[in-house]
Every structure is written in C-alpha cells, then in structure tokens.
Design a protein around this motif. Sequence first.
Motif, PDB file in Angstrom:
ATOM      1  N   ARG A  85     -56.920  59.464 -23.044  1.00  0.00           N
ATOM      2  CA  ARG A  85     -57.184  60.675 -22.821  1.00  0.00           C
ATOM      3  C   ARG A  85     -56.433  61.265 -21.636  1.00  0.00           C
ATOM      4  O   ARG A  85     -54.924  61.779 -22.066  1.00  0.00           O
ATOM      5  CB  ARG A  85     -58.108  61.743 -22.845  1.00  0.00           C
ATOM      6  CG  ARG A  85     -57.316  63.520 -23.419  1.00  0.00           C
ATOM      7  CD  ARG A  85     -56.382  63.712 -24.366  1.00  0.00           C
ATOM      8  NE  ARG A  85     -57.368  63.690 -25.460  1.00  0.00           N
ATOM      9  CZ  ARG A  85     -56.522  64.386 -26.620  1.00  0.00           C
ATOM     10  NH1 ARG A  85     -55.977  64.678 -26.161  1.00  0.00           N
ATOM     11  NH2 ARG A  85     -57.057  64.002 -27.813  1.00  0.00           N
ATOM     12  N   ALA A  86     -56.296  60.663 -20.664  1.00  0.00           N
ATOM     13  CA  ALA A  86     -55.970  61.229 -19.273  1.00  0.00           C
ATOM     14  C   ALA A  86     -54.182  60.701 -19.107  1.00  0.00           C
ATOM     15  O   ALA A  86     -53.707  61.188 -18.570  1.00  0.00           O
ATOM     16  CB  ALA A  86     -56.720  61.032 -17.513  1.00  0.00           C
ATOM     17  N   ALA A  87     -54.018  59.200 -19.368  1.00  0.00           N
ATOM     18  CA  ALA A  87     -53.017  58.567 -19.517  1.00  0.00           C
ATOM     19  C   ALA A  87     -51.954  59.444 -20.678  1.00  0.00           C
ATOM     20  O   ALA A  87     -51.149  59.445 -20.095  1.00  0.00           O
ATOM     21  CB  ALA A  87     -53.309  57.186 -20.152  1.00  0.00           C
ATOM     22  N   TYR A  88     -52.357  59.923 -21.937  1.00  0.00           N
ATOM     23  CA  TYR A  88     -51.770  60.549 -22.577  1.00  0.00           C
ATOM     24  C   TYR A  88     -51.139  62.299 -22.022  1.00  0.00           C
ATOM     25  O   TYR A  88     -50.176  61.505 -22.572  1.00  0.00           O
ATOM     26  CB  TYR A  88     -52.637  60.948 -24.311  1.00  0.00           C
ATOM     27  CG  TYR A  88     -51.897  61.750 -24.793  1.00  0.00           C
ATOM     28  CD1 TYR A  88     -50.741  61.232 -25.174  1.00  0.00           C
ATOM     29  CD2 TYR A  88     -52.119  62.753 -24.734  1.00  0.00           C
ATOM     30  CE1 TYR A  88     -50.200  61.675 -26.356  1.00  0.00           C
ATOM     31  CE2 TYR A  88     -52.076  63.793 -25.942  1.00  0.00           C
ATOM     32  CZ  TYR A  88     -50.913  63.284 -26.500  1.00  0.00           C
ATOM     33  OH  TYR A  88     -50.040  63.863 -27.301  1.00  0.00           O
ATOM     34  N   GLU A  89     -51.889  62.248 -21.208  1.00  0.00           N
ATOM     35  CA  GLU A  89     -51.545  63.853 -20.368  1.00  0.00           C
ATOM     36  C   GLU A  89     -50.735  63.413 -19.824  1.00  0.00           C
ATOM     37  O   GLU A  89     -49.923  64.228 -20.154  1.00  0.00           O
ATOM     38  CB  GLU A  89     -52.917  64.874 -20.540  1.00  0.00           C
ATOM     39  CG  GLU A  89     -53.931  65.108 -21.320  1.00  0.00           C
ATOM     40  CD  GLU A  89     -53.268  66.024 -22.158  1.00  0.00           C
ATOM     41  OE1 GLU A  89     -52.617  66.703 -22.006  1.00  0.00           O
ATOM     42  OE2 GLU A  89     -53.970  66.674 -23.415  1.00  0.00           O
ATOM     43  N   ALA A  90     -50.693  62.767 -19.503  1.00  0.00           N
ATOM     44  CA  ALA A  90     -50.143  62.610 -17.917  1.00  0.00           C
ATOM     45  C   ALA A  90     -48.658  62.102 -18.411  1.00  0.00           C
ATOM     46  O   ALA A  90     -47.604  61.876 -17.689  1.00  0.00           O
ATOM     47  CB  ALA A  90     -50.787  61.733 -17.062  1.00  0.00           C
ATOM     48  N   ASP A  91     -48.912  61.069 -19.239  1.00  0.00           N
ATOM     49  CA  ASP A  91     -47.706  60.503 -19.647  1.00  0.00           C
ATOM     50  C   ASP A  91     -46.464  61.838 -20.769  1.00  0.00           C
ATOM     51  O   ASP A  91     -45.231  62.339 -20.834  1.00  0.00           O
ATOM     52  CB  ASP A  91     -46.776  60.118 -20.880  1.00  0.00           C
ATOM     53  CG  ASP A  91     -47.504  58.836 -20.994  1.00  0.00           C
ATOM     54  OD1 ASP A  91     -47.539  57.955 -19.213  1.00  0.00           O
ATOM     55  OD2 ASP A  91     -47.965  57.119 -21.404  1.00  0.00           O
ATOM     56  N   LYS A  92     -47.440  62.440 -20.737  1.00  0.00           N
ATOM     57  CA  LYS A  92     -46.717  64.152 -21.709  1.00  0.00           C
ATOM     58  C   LYS A  92     -46.034  65.442 -20.392  1.00  0.00           C
ATOM     59  O   LYS A  92     -44.497  65.461 -20.637  1.00  0.00           O
ATOM     60  CB  LYS A  92     -48.181  64.547 -22.443  1.00  0.00           C
ATOM     61  CG  LYS A  92     -47.949  66.082 -23.368  1.00  0.00           C
ATOM     62  CD  LYS A  92     -48.655  66.236 -24.402  1.00  0.00           C
ATOM     63  CE  LYS A  92     -48.332  67.988 -24.504  1.00  0.00           C
ATOM     64  NZ  LYS A  92     -49.316  68.221 -25.804  1.00  0.00           N
ATOM     65  N   LYS A  93     -46.901  65.047 -19.375  1.00  0.00           N
ATOM     66  CA  LYS A  93     -47.052  65.458 -18.334  1.00  0.00           C
ATOM     67  C   LYS A  93     -45.153  65.322 -17.718  1.00  0.00           C
ATOM     68  O   LYS A  93     -44.294  66.254 -17.641  1.00  0.00           O
ATOM     69  CB  LYS A  93     -47.503  66.078 -17.477  1.00  0.00           C
ATOM     70  CG  LYS A  93     -47.317  66.815 -16.187  1.00  0.00           C
ATOM     71  CD  LYS A  93     -48.175  66.944 -15.802  1.00  0.00           C
ATOM     72  CE  LYS A  93     -47.911  67.616 -13.556  1.00  0.00           C
ATOM     73  NZ  LYS A  93     -48.386  68.319 -13.048  1.00  0.00           N
TER      74      LYS A  93
END
Length: 88
Positions: free
Chosen positions: A8-16
């Motif tokens: 989830r953290a990696a996904y959110e970082a990529d999204k940002k």
Amino acid sequence: LKMTPEERAAYEADKKALAEQKTQLQTAELKGEKRGLEKGEAIGLEKEKEEAVIRGYKKGHSIETIADLTDLSKEQILKILKENKLMI
C-alpha cells in the motif's frame, strides 16, 4: 485488492510520484506555450514595423520621419529597404 501495508505504501508513493510528474509536465507545457506566444508576438511586431517602413518609404516619407514613427534606427530602416530591394 488486498495489499500489505508495505505494498500500500509503495502504491501510494508511486501514485504521488505520477501526480507530481503530471504537474511538472503541465507546467512545462504552459511555459512552452507562453514562450511561443511571446516569440510569435515579437515576430508579428517586427513584421508590422517592417511593413510600416515599406509603406512610409513608398509614400515618400523621409528616413528620419519613418524612424520617428517606428522607433527604429536609420540603419535598421535602410537594412529593411535594402532587403526588400527598395534601395541599393
């Protein structure tokens, strides 16, 4: 979809990161458009002055009068007239 906290953290970082890249691209596009418009405007003003020089010369106005009206130097006016084969 189920994600681990790390996923989830990696996904959110990529999204940002993607959102930031999109913003940077949009900013670059706007700057490019602005530069293009400014350059086009400058070219248009230059062409307009050139046409004013030619019209004034063809109407019999002196180089000095044309210089006063166009804010161009006598040298610039003579160059325009020579480039347009109105003067040798």
